[in-house]
Design an enzyme around this catalytic site. Sequence first.
Site, PDB file in Angstrom:
ATOM      1  N   GLY A   1       0.809  -1.215   0.000  1.00 26.48           N
ATOM      2  CA  GLY A   1       0.000   0.000   0.000  1.00 26.48           C
ATOM      3  C   GLY A   1       0.842   1.264   0.000  1.00 26.48           C
ATOM      4  O   GLY A   1       2.074   1.209  -0.092  1.00 26.48           O
TER       5      GLY A   1
ATOM      6  N   VAL B   1       1.427   3.478   2.445  1.00 24.26           N
ATOM      7  CA  VAL B   1       2.309   3.583   3.613  1.00 24.26           C
ATOM      8  C   VAL B   1       3.353   2.469   3.585  1.00 24.26           C
ATOM      9  O   VAL B   1       4.546   2.703   3.836  1.00 24.26           O
ATOM     10  CB  VAL B   1       1.487   3.536   4.929  1.00 24.26           C
ATOM     11  CG1 VAL B   1       2.409   3.571   6.138  1.00 24.26           C
ATOM     12  CG2 VAL B   1       0.502   4.699   4.989  1.00 24.26           C
TER      13      VAL B   1
ATOM     14  N   ARG C   1      -4.499 -10.847  -3.013  1.00 22.47           N
ATOM     15  CA  ARG C   1      -4.331 -10.231  -4.341  1.00 22.47           C
ATOM     16  C   ARG C   1      -2.861 -10.016  -4.680  1.00 22.47           C
ATOM     17  O   ARG C   1      -2.462 -10.072  -5.833  1.00 22.47           O
ATOM     18  CB  ARG C   1      -5.017  -8.847  -4.386  1.00 22.47           C
ATOM     19  CG  ARG C   1      -6.511  -8.858  -4.304  1.00 22.47           C
ATOM     20  CD  ARG C   1      -7.052  -7.429  -4.357  1.00 22.47           C
ATOM     21  NE  ARG C   1      -6.773  -6.637  -3.149  1.00 22.47           N
ATOM     22  CZ  ARG C   1      -7.495  -6.663  -2.043  1.00 22.47           C
ATOM     23  NH1 ARG C   1      -8.565  -7.431  -1.977  1.00 22.47           N
ATOM     24  NH2 ARG C   1      -7.185  -5.931  -0.980  1.00 22.47           N
TER      25      ARG C   1
ATOM     26  N   ARG D   1      -6.003   3.249  18.592  1.00 22.93           N
ATOM     27  CA  ARG D   1      -5.337   4.462  19.111  1.00 22.93           C
ATOM     28  C   ARG D   1      -5.901   4.949  20.441  1.00 22.93           C
ATOM     29  O   ARG D   1      -5.164   5.430  21.288  1.00 22.93           O
ATOM     30  CB  ARG D   1      -5.427   5.589  18.080  1.00 22.93           C
ATOM     31  CG  ARG D   1      -4.541   5.360  16.878  1.00 22.93           C
ATOM     32  CD  ARG D   1      -4.682   6.496  15.888  1.00 22.93           C
ATOM     33  NE  ARG D   1      -3.978   6.194  14.665  1.00 22.93           N
ATOM     34  CZ  ARG D   1      -4.433   6.495  13.443  1.00 22.93           C
ATOM     35  NH1 ARG D   1      -5.588   7.136  13.303  1.00 22.93           N
ATOM     36  NH2 ARG D   1      -3.730   6.182  12.385  1.00 22.93           N
TER      37      ARG D   1
ATOM     38  N   CYS E   1      -1.888  10.737  10.862  1.00 24.98           N
ATOM     39  CA  CYS E   1      -0.846  11.560  10.235  1.00 24.98           C
ATOM     40  C   CYS E   1      -1.019  13.055  10.504  1.00 24.98           C
ATOM     41  O   CYS E   1      -0.027  13.791  10.585  1.00 24.98           O
ATOM     42  CB  CYS E   1      -0.792  11.291   8.736  1.00 24.98           C
ATOM     43  SG  CYS E   1      -2.396  11.211   7.947  1.00 24.98           S
TER      44      CYS E   1
ATOM     45  N   GLN F   1      -4.569  19.156   4.242  1.00 23.15           N
ATOM     46  CA  GLN F   1      -4.154  17.751   4.137  1.00 23.15           C
ATOM     47  C   GLN F   1      -4.043  17.275   2.694  1.00 23.15           C
ATOM     48  O   GLN F   1      -4.881  17.583   1.853  1.00 23.15           O
ATOM     49  CB  GLN F   1      -5.147  16.882   4.901  1.00 23.15           C
ATOM     50  CG  GLN F   1      -5.117  17.175   6.388  1.00 23.15           C
ATOM     51  CD  GLN F   1      -6.050  16.301   7.202  1.00 23.15           C
ATOM     52  OE1 GLN F   1      -6.654  16.785   8.136  1.00 23.15           O
ATOM     53  NE2 GLN F   1      -6.148  15.034   6.878  1.00 23.15           N
TER      54      GLN F   1
ATOM     55  N   SER G   1      -2.762  11.944  -0.524  1.00 18.89           N
ATOM     56  CA  SER G   1      -2.265  10.608  -0.181  1.00 18.89           C
ATOM     57  C   SER G   1      -2.649  10.196   1.232  1.00 18.89           C
ATOM     58  O   SER G   1      -2.483   9.033   1.594  1.00 18.89           O
ATOM     59  CB  SER G   1      -0.745  10.518  -0.361  1.00 18.89           C
ATOM     60  OG  SER G   1      -0.116  11.431   0.502  1.00 18.89           O
TER      61      SER G   1
ATOM     62  N   LYS H   1      -9.956  13.077  15.909  1.00 16.91           N
ATOM     63  CA  LYS H   1      -8.673  12.398  16.147  1.00 16.91           C
ATOM     64  C   LYS H   1      -7.619  13.405  16.605  1.00 16.91           C
ATOM     65  O   LYS H   1      -6.826  13.128  17.501  1.00 16.91           O
ATOM     66  CB  LYS H   1      -8.177  11.736  14.866  1.00 16.91           C
ATOM     67  CG  LYS H   1      -8.886  10.454  14.504  1.00 16.91           C
ATOM     68  CD  LYS H   1      -8.295   9.919  13.188  1.00 16.91           C
ATOM     69  CE  LYS H   1      -9.180   8.894  12.551  1.00 16.91           C
ATOM     70  NZ  LYS H   1      -8.690   8.488  11.226  1.00 16.91           N
TER      71      LYS H   1
ATOM     72  N   HIS I   1       1.254  16.860   4.678  1.00 13.88           N
ATOM     73  CA  HIS I   1       0.218  17.629   5.367  1.00 13.88           C
ATOM     74  C   HIS I   1       0.845  18.895   5.957  1.00 13.88           C
ATOM     75  O   HIS I   1       2.000  18.881   6.417  1.00 13.88           O
ATOM     76  CB  HIS I   1      -0.357  16.826   6.539  1.00 13.88           C
ATOM     77  CG  HIS I   1      -1.206  15.662   6.154  1.00 13.88           C
ATOM     78  ND1 HIS I   1      -1.645  15.428   4.873  1.00 13.88           N
ATOM     79  CD2 HIS I   1      -1.732  14.671   6.924  1.00 13.88           C
ATOM     80  CE1 HIS I   1      -2.407  14.333   4.864  1.00 13.88           C
ATOM     81  NE2 HIS I   1      -2.451  13.848   6.091  1.00 13.88           N
TER      82      HIS I   1
ATOM     83  N   ASN J   1       3.218  13.189   5.195  1.00 20.11           N
ATOM     84  CA  ASN J   1       2.249  12.330   5.892  1.00 20.11           C
ATOM     85  C   ASN J   1       2.520  10.854   5.704  1.00 20.11           C
ATOM     86  O   ASN J   1       2.071  10.030   6.501  1.00 20.11           O
ATOM     87  CB  ASN J   1       0.811  12.649   5.436  1.00 20.11           C
ATOM     88  CG  ASN J   1       0.643  12.618   3.934  1.00 20.11           C
ATOM     89  OD1 ASN J   1       1.244  13.426   3.225  1.00 20.11           O
ATOM     90  ND2 ASN J   1      -0.167  11.703   3.440  1.00 20.11           N
TER      91      ASN J   1
HETATM   92  N1  NAP Z   1      -1.921   7.416   3.852  1.00 26.56           N
HETATM   93  C1  NAP Z   1      -1.592   8.054   4.947  1.00 26.56           C
HETATM   94  O1  NAP Z   1      -1.182   9.246   4.957  1.00 26.56           O
HETATM   95  C2  NAP Z   1      -1.720   7.374   6.278  1.00 26.56           C
HETATM   96  C3  NAP Z   1      -1.153   8.010   7.378  1.00 26.56           C
HETATM   97  C4  NAP Z   1      -1.239   7.403   8.618  1.00 26.56           C
HETATM   98  C5  NAP Z   1      -1.893   6.212   8.750  1.00 26.56           C
HETATM   99  N2  NAP Z   1      -2.462   5.618   7.663  1.00 26.56           N
HETATM  100  C6  NAP Z   1      -3.134   4.343   7.879  1.00 26.56           C
HETATM  101  O2  NAP Z   1      -2.283   3.292   7.403  1.00 26.56           O
HETATM  102  C7  NAP Z   1      -3.089   2.226   6.912  1.00 26.56           C
HETATM  103  C8  NAP Z   1      -2.689   1.932   5.483  1.00 26.56           C
HETATM  104  O3  NAP Z   1      -2.979   3.081   4.698  1.00 26.56           O
HETATM  105  P1  NAP Z   1      -2.520   3.218   3.168  1.00 26.56           P
HETATM  106  O4  NAP Z   1      -2.746   4.660   2.893  1.00 26.56           O
HETATM  107  O5  NAP Z   1      -1.184   2.628   2.945  1.00 26.56           O
HETATM  108  O6  NAP Z   1      -3.646   2.297   2.444  1.00 26.56           O
HETATM  109  P2  NAP Z   1      -3.571   1.607   1.004  1.00 26.56           P
HETATM  110  O7  NAP Z   1      -2.679   2.346   0.100  1.00 26.56           O
HETATM  111  O8  NAP Z   1      -4.999   1.413   0.619  1.00 26.56           O
HETATM  112  O9  NAP Z   1      -2.916   0.151   1.309  1.00 26.56           O
HETATM  113  C9  NAP Z   1      -3.589  -0.840   2.056  1.00 26.56           C
HETATM  114  C10 NAP Z   1      -2.690  -2.059   2.265  1.00 26.56           C
HETATM  115  O10 NAP Z   1      -3.429  -3.001   3.058  1.00 26.56           O
HETATM  116  C11 NAP Z   1      -3.498  -4.250   2.363  1.00 26.56           C
HETATM  117  N3  NAP Z   1      -4.805  -4.861   2.630  1.00 26.56           N
HETATM  118  C12 NAP Z   1      -6.025  -4.354   2.398  1.00 26.56           C
HETATM  119  N4  NAP Z   1      -6.976  -5.244   2.772  1.00 26.56           N
HETATM  120  C13 NAP Z   1      -6.331  -6.346   3.228  1.00 26.56           C
HETATM  121  C14 NAP Z   1      -6.754  -7.601   3.725  1.00 26.56           C
HETATM  122  N5  NAP Z   1      -8.043  -7.913   3.869  1.00 26.56           N
HETATM  123  N6  NAP Z   1      -5.809  -8.495   4.093  1.00 26.56           N
HETATM  124  C15 NAP Z   1      -4.494  -8.201   3.975  1.00 26.56           C
HETATM  125  N7  NAP Z   1      -4.027  -7.018   3.493  1.00 26.56           N
HETATM  126  C16 NAP Z   1      -4.945  -6.099   3.129  1.00 26.56           C
HETATM  127  C17 NAP Z   1      -3.351  -3.910   0.908  1.00 26.56           C
HETATM  128  O11 NAP Z   1      -2.893  -5.063   0.231  1.00 26.56           O
HETATM  129  P3  NAP Z   1      -3.183  -5.262  -1.352  1.00 26.56           P
HETATM  130  O12 NAP Z   1      -2.273  -4.316  -2.095  1.00 26.56           O
HETATM  131  O13 NAP Z   1      -2.834  -6.688  -1.558  1.00 26.56           O
HETATM  132  O14 NAP Z   1      -4.619  -4.932  -1.565  1.00 26.56           O
HETATM  133  C18 NAP Z   1      -2.292  -2.795   0.978  1.00 26.56           C
HETATM  134  O15 NAP Z   1      -1.016  -3.368   1.143  1.00 26.56           O
HETATM  135  C19 NAP Z   1      -4.548   2.660   7.073  1.00 26.56           C
HETATM  136  O16 NAP Z   1      -5.063   2.189   8.287  1.00 26.56           O
HETATM  137  C20 NAP Z   1      -4.438   4.173   7.129  1.00 26.56           C
HETATM  138  O17 NAP Z   1      -5.509   4.770   7.811  1.00 26.56           O
HETATM  139  C21 NAP Z   1      -2.366   6.151   6.425  1.00 26.56           C
END
Ligand code: NAP
Length: 352
Positions: free
Chosen positions: A14, A16, A42, A102, A132, A159, A162, A232, A261, A334
């Site tokens: 993903g 992050v 997947r 959290r 973030c 914000q 991403s 949050k 951000h 972020n």
């Molecule tokens: N983006 C930010 O700025 C940010 C900041 C702080 C915290 N976060 C948090 O960090 C987490 C990840 O965010 P992201 O932005 O990286 O999301 P993302 O780009 O949508 O990536 C999600 C990841 O989770 C995996 N995943 C989804 N469903 C799954 C399942 N059922 N079983 C196993 N793996 C699964 C996906 O795998 P596949 O590729 O195989 O689908 C992918 O590796 C979230 O909780 C988000 O709230 C994000």
Amino acid sequence: MSSGPTLAIVGATGAVGTVMIDIINNRGSVPWGEIRLIASPRSAGKKITVRGEDNTVVALAPEAFDGVDIALFDVPDEVSAEWAPIAHSRGAIAVDNSGAFRMDPEVPLVVPEVNPEKVHERPKGIIANPNCTTLSMMAALGALHREFGLRELVVSSYQAASGAGQDGIDRLYAELEAVAGKQVGVRGGDVADALAAAGLSAETPFKAPLALNVVPWAGSRKDDGWTSEELKVRNESRKILGIPELKVSATCVRVPVLTTHSLAVHATFEREVSVEKAHKLFSDQPTIVLDDDHDNEVFPTPAAVVGGDPTHVGRVRQALDFPNTLDFFVCGDNLRKGAALNTYEIAETLAK
Ligand SMILES: NC(=O)c1ccc[n+]([C@@H]2O[C@H](COP(=O)([O-])OP(=O)(O)OC[C@H]3O[C@@H](n4cnc5c(N)ncnc54)[C@H](OP(=O)(O)O)[C@@H]3O)[C@@H](O)[C@H]2O)c1
């Protein structure tokens, strides 16, 4: 493979997770033996280079945690909620980037610059990483709080797309492409029409067009007019800083920035403040870069700081009409300090 604890990255494919791997690849040295990449079925079988070696992604399953010492979770809330306890039951400490744990009183919420000692208080075997938006200002606020005693916080966020994950990144790119070079945005509805004409779905992670726009909405709908992201900022700031009575009011706004951000912070303290003292505190904090030269119009912007680890602070001013109050502007990537880097720093703190 070198000896050392085994690290798992859950959600390695993903937004992050990808930055997490970039951080590991660019660290001078790492304490880990095996690094295991986990994602959904997947992505199973996909190859990702980690520290010069091809590493094959495995599907999330209980056995995937066998032999793992620390598991970093970069997956949606519901996946963390189900699987972090499973990882712990298999012997791993889970460090979770989602919102699932959290505010759980038995799960510490850790920013290594502010409350590193909390990593040892983890009755559920889970440590949470803040969201973030809150994280982007924590190194700066932690330094000020230690010196002046924080009492009140008013924050407006700017914000990046991403923050909504890979879907948010893809959507902003598609929207920018749809409006590029066109004379749109001079009448209400113009931008939405241009996006529809380009075949983009009205279903967007941002609730409104983000290209050529700003959107005063981030997260989900909560009671009394607030969004989840705004609550949050309030709840997590109180928990991290250890000030349950801290007064906080946040307005979270999405802007057409890809990553990083920014926050305009108005912070009121118990004791007298000065810009000079604040500059010194920021300069002494290794994870903060002070970009603040009023005479030469130096200030931080997301476009300048994206891709870097430190939080950038600028526009530090003593409020004219509010005693003991500082206004300042912070920018933090972020996906790095706001997510992957802070989680990784927690894992490094544990590995020590
Ligand atoms: N983006 C930010 O700025 C940010 C900041 C702080 C915290 N976060 C948090 O960090 C987490 C990840 O965010 P992201 O932005 O990286 O999301 P993302 O780009 O949508 O990536 C999600 C990841 O989770 C995996 N995943 C989804 N469903 C799954 C399942 N059922 N079983 C196993 N793996 C699964 C996906 O795998 P596949 O590729 O195989 O689908 C992918 O590796 C979230 O909780 C988000 O709230 C994000």
